[in-house]
Design a protein around this motif. Structure first.
Motif, PDB file in Angstrom:
ATOM      1  N   THR A 114       1.149   4.147  -2.996  1.00 35.24           N
ATOM      2  CA  THR A 114       1.128   5.816  -2.368  1.00 35.24           C
ATOM      3  C   THR A 114       1.878   6.323  -2.892  1.00 35.24           C
TER       4      THR A 114
ATOM      5  N   GLN B  95       1.504   6.689  -6.570  1.00 33.67           N
ATOM      6  CA  GLN B  95       0.342   8.079  -6.934  1.00 33.67           C
ATOM      7  C   GLN B  95       0.608   9.514  -6.076  1.00 33.67           C
ATOM      8  N   ASN B  96       1.808   9.161  -6.007  1.00 36.39           N
ATOM      9  CA  ASN B  96       2.029  10.112  -5.129  1.00 36.39           C
ATOM     10  C   ASN B  96       3.397  11.279  -7.215  1.00 36.39           C
TER      11      ASN B  96
ATOM     12  N   LEU C  50       0.592  -1.149   0.057  1.00 32.59           N
ATOM     13  CA  LEU C  50       0.272   0.237   0.205  1.00 32.59           C
ATOM     14  C   LEU C  50       0.829   1.711  -0.557  1.00 32.59           C
ATOM     15  N   ALA C  51       1.975   0.883   0.475  1.00 32.18           N
ATOM     16  CA  ALA C  51       2.825   2.349   0.680  1.00 32.18           C
ATOM     17  C   ALA C  51       3.281   2.400  -0.453  1.00 32.18           C
TER      18      ALA C  51
END
Length: 360
Positions: A293, A296-297, A289-290
């Motif tokens: 993220t 996505q960033n 999940l990190a």
């Protein structure tokens, strides 16, 4: 390579002839086998339960071992009446879907075990079945053992053969059979946890390979669900095994109880492995999940950078698109090339700045 070798060994083991399959039974649809043992030696088999019990009690020694596979109430009623089994235990044996336990009903010990099998698959997906469970009930009395199996696996044929190869152990009576079954169940748990470790290694490798897809989360959740099913089968067995290992019983020789303590230790190892696997999968899921993220960033930074670049010509064109009559450079020969050049230079500078900062 090691993973493929483990998978080959497991498949070879599963091709072992299933001696307890109901289709092989000469005694009916539910009764798989009925064998008389005297002094640890196999005497007669494929006989009626009444005849087997009569011979054992006439000899005053030995015991009869009856194996059944998914009997219905009518099929089990005769056996229950012959051996005077408690109605509550009989109800549990017929309906199945119970937690592992060990209860004493008069002179009969009733134990429930969860059978576990690893489902082979070429690749773990978000819908893969990893663990298949069933049930095995055991009635142990002074001169009889009755096993009732539910599910597609958990065959006791190889176990029976191993016991018959050790007459001195089998001569210890029904308690020895009960211990062998418990030990066999826990050994199966160990095999399944080893197989699941291969799947966890594959998921972990996929997450940290740098090419993880958004579907990795589904694989991890599926593996956690299957691990939870294994935990439900394994964890509740701890208390019954401790009970068999420590509480005095006329059906369990103190020498046999020592063996149950060893089985309990092995079960504790399995429970610890499952807890460790669950914690590891939580860490892998958080790491994935990190990563999502972060990705996505990075996407958002790229979008923002390009939006900033596009904003330059948009702003300039917006100013010159207001159509005022008196605006500088509107009638100048080099006005248009100058504006285009300024736009290109500013966009190039902004793009280079974003590239230098790692946004593009």
């Amino acid at each position: 390579m090691i993973r493929n070798l483990r998978r080959t060994v497991r498949r070879a083991y599963r091709r072992t002839v299933d001696l307890s399959h109901p289709a092989r039974s000469p005694l009916g649809s539910a009764v798989v086998n009925c064998v008389v043992y005297l002094d640890g030696e196999r005497q007669i088999d494929h006989c009626a339960a009444e005849e087997a019990l009569r011979r054992v009690r006439k000899a005053g020694t030995g015991f009869v071992w009856i194996g059944l596979h998914e009997p219905d109430r009518e099929e089990f009623a005769g056996v229950a009446e012959l051996f005077d089994l408690h109605r509550l235990a009989v109800e549990d044996a017929v309906t199945a879907h119970h937690r592992p336990k060990a209860d004493l009903y008069g002179e009969t010990l009733f134990a429930v075990f969860k059978t576990v099998s690893y489902v082979e698959h070429e690749e773990l997906t978000a819908t893969s079945e990893v663990v298949d469970t069933g049930e095995l009930m055991v009635f142990a009395g002074a001169d009889f053992v009755i096993t009732v199996r539910h599910g597609r696996h958990g065959s006791l044929g190889p176990l029976r053969e191993n016991l018959e190869a050790s007459p001195e152990q089998l001569a210890k009576g029904p308690a020895a059979v009960l211990h062998a079954i418990a030990d066999h169940m826990v050994d199966d748990y160990l095999g399944v946890t080893d197989a699941i470790q291969d799947d966890i290694d594959a998921v972990e490798t996929g997450v940290f390979s740098g090419q993880a897809s958004r579907g990795e989360a589904g694989r991890i959740y599926q593996l956690k669900r299957e691990l939870l099913e294994l935990k439900r089968a394994v964890a509740p067995l701890d208390r019954p095994l401790r009970k068999l290992a420590t509480e005095p019983s006329r059906l369990l020789d103190p020498e046999i109880q020592k063996y149950f303590r060893d089985v309990s230790d092995h079960l504790a190892r399995v429970t610890e492995q499952i807890a460790a696997f669950d914690g590891l999968l939580d860490s892998v899921l958080q790491a994935h999940l990190a990563q999502v993220t972060v990705a996505q960033n990075e996407d958002m930074r790229k979008i923002t950078a390009w939006a900033a670049i596009i904003a330059v010509p948009t702003m300039v064109c917006g100013v010159y698109g207001m159509n005022f009559e008196h605006m500088p450079e509107l009638r100048w020969t080099y006005g248009y090339p100058l504006v285009v050049g300024v736009i290109a230079a500013v966009c190039f500078g902004v793009h280079r700045t974003f590239r230098r900062n790692g946004w593009l």
